[in-house]
Design a protein around this motif. Structure first.
Motif, mmCIF file in Angstrom:
data_model
loop_
_atom_site.group_PDB
_atom_site.id
_atom_site.type_symbol
_atom_site.label_atom_id
_atom_site.label_comp_id
_atom_site.label_asym_id
_atom_site.label_seq_id
_atom_site.Cartn_x
_atom_site.Cartn_y
_atom_site.Cartn_z
ATOM 1 N N LEU A 133 -21.460 2.655 7.617
ATOM 2 C CA LEU A 133 -22.195 1.428 7.289
ATOM 3 C C LEU A 133 -21.333 0.191 7.542
ATOM 4 O O LEU A 133 -21.805 -0.808 8.096
ATOM 5 C CB LEU A 133 -22.653 1.475 5.829
ATOM 6 N N ILE A 134 -20.072 0.271 7.181
ATOM 7 C CA ILE A 134 -19.159 -0.853 7.419
ATOM 8 C C ILE A 134 -18.991 -1.085 8.921
ATOM 9 O O ILE A 134 -19.015 -2.230 9.393
ATOM 10 C CB ILE A 134 -17.798 -0.609 6.736
ATOM 11 N N ALA A 135 -18.846 -0.026 9.693
ATOM 12 C CA ALA A 135 -18.690 -0.138 11.144
ATOM 13 C C ALA A 135 -19.944 -0.734 11.776
ATOM 14 O O ALA A 135 -19.861 -1.610 12.653
ATOM 15 C CB ALA A 135 -18.380 1.222 11.758
ATOM 16 N N ILE A 136 -21.104 -0.290 11.327
ATOM 17 C CA ILE A 136 -22.367 -0.811 11.859
ATOM 18 C C ILE A 136 -22.505 -2.297 11.521
ATOM 19 O O ILE A 136 -22.902 -3.099 12.363
ATOM 20 C CB ILE A 136 -23.563 -0.001 11.321
ATOM 21 N N CYS A 137 -22.158 -2.666 10.307
ATOM 22 C CA CYS A 137 -22.217 -4.083 9.911
ATOM 23 C C CYS A 137 -21.245 -4.928 10.732
ATOM 24 O O CYS A 137 -21.585 -6.040 11.147
ATOM 25 C CB CYS A 137 -21.925 -4.234 8.420
ATOM 26 N N ALA A 138 -20.045 -4.413 10.966
ATOM 27 C CA ALA A 138 -19.054 -5.149 11.755
ATOM 28 C C ALA A 138 -19.537 -5.350 13.184
ATOM 29 O O ALA A 138 -19.425 -6.449 13.751
ATOM 30 C CB ALA A 138 -17.712 -4.417 11.737
ATOM 31 N N VAL A 139 -20.091 -4.313 13.786
ATOM 32 C CA VAL A 139 -20.615 -4.421 15.149
ATOM 33 C C VAL A 139 -21.791 -5.398 15.174
ATOM 34 O O VAL A 139 -21.887 -6.252 16.065
ATOM 35 C CB VAL A 139 -21.029 -3.037 15.697
ATOM 36 N N GLY A 140 -22.671 -5.298 14.195
ATOM 37 C CA GLY A 140 -23.810 -6.223 14.119
ATOM 38 C C GLY A 140 -23.354 -7.667 13.982
ATOM 39 O O GLY A 140 -23.902 -8.571 14.626
ATOM 40 N N PHE A 141 -22.352 -7.901 13.161
ATOM 41 C CA PHE A 141 -21.823 -9.250 12.977
ATOM 42 C C PHE A 141 -21.215 -9.774 14.285
ATOM 43 O O PHE A 141 -21.424 -10.926 14.662
ATOM 44 C CB PHE A 141 -20.779 -9.248 11.855
ATOM 45 N N ALA A 142 -20.466 -8.913 14.984
ATOM 46 C CA ALA A 142 -19.857 -9.307 16.259
ATOM 47 C C ALA A 142 -20.934 -9.653 17.288
ATOM 48 O O ALA A 142 -20.818 -10.645 18.013
ATOM 49 C CB ALA A 142 -18.946 -8.197 16.785
ATOM 50 N N VAL A 143 -21.986 -8.853 17.346
ATOM 51 C CA VAL A 143 -23.088 -9.124 18.274
ATOM 52 C C VAL A 143 -23.760 -10.449 17.921
ATOM 53 O O VAL A 143 -24.096 -11.249 18.803
ATOM 54 C CB VAL A 143 -24.105 -7.960 18.274
ATOM 55 N N LEU A 144 -23.931 -10.718 16.644
ATOM 56 C CA LEU A 144 -24.527 -11.976 16.200
ATOM 57 C C LEU A 144 -23.675 -13.166 16.628
ATOM 58 O O LEU A 144 -24.194 -14.154 17.160
ATOM 59 C CB LEU A 144 -24.698 -11.971 14.675
#
Length: 148
Positions: free
Chosen positions: A3-14
């Motif tokens: 979940l943390i990895a997915i959130c980090a990737v999502g934040f980077a994409v944003l």
């Protein structure tokens, strides 16, 4: 952990998406307020435009020439030198910077000063000369103060 990895990737994409949107918006605005050398040449032949050379003083040492009938305005003197100019007059600015950096800065300042019909010469002096349009020697004195 996932979940943390997915959130980090999502934040980077944003973040990348926001940065890219800003770049595209700036490019669209620049295109909206730009004209090519051919259009400028036509306007100059009809005497329908004020032309401003906004190159930094050091650029004049490298390229001591100017488009005929252009008015030299040092970037830091924009406010003082344009105080008496009509704000709705067709106007074009140019420089010799890579990506027209100085012209873009001056375009933003001119719009902030309520100039409503100002454009940027795409490619600046280099594009003008590459089309075979005339330039003349610039032999007037100027200061090398480059602070803007």
């Amino acid at each position: 952990m996932y979940l943390i990895a997915i959130c980090a990737v999502g934040f980077a994409v944003l973040i990348v998406g926001i940065f890219r949107m800003r770049q595209l918006r700036k490019r669209r605005e620049l295109e909206e307020f730009s004209i090519g050398p051919e259009t400028l040449h036509d306007l100059m032949e009809k005497k329908e435009v004020l032309l401003f050379d906004v190159r930094q003083p050091l650029d004049f040492l490298a390229y001591p020439e100017i488009i005929p009938d252009a008015i030299r305005i040092a970037p830091k003197e924009l406010v003082e030198q344009t105080a008496s100019f009509p704000r709705d007059q067709k106007s074009v600015i140019y420089c010799t910077c890579i990506n027209d950096e100085t012209s873009r800065m001056i375009l933003e300042r001119a719009r902030a000063l309520k100039f409503t019909n100002v454009r940027l010469l795409t490619g600046g002096l280099t594009a003008w000369k590459s089309k075979g349009y005339p330039v003349e020697p610039y032999d007037k004195p100027f200061r090398l103060d480059t602070a803007s």
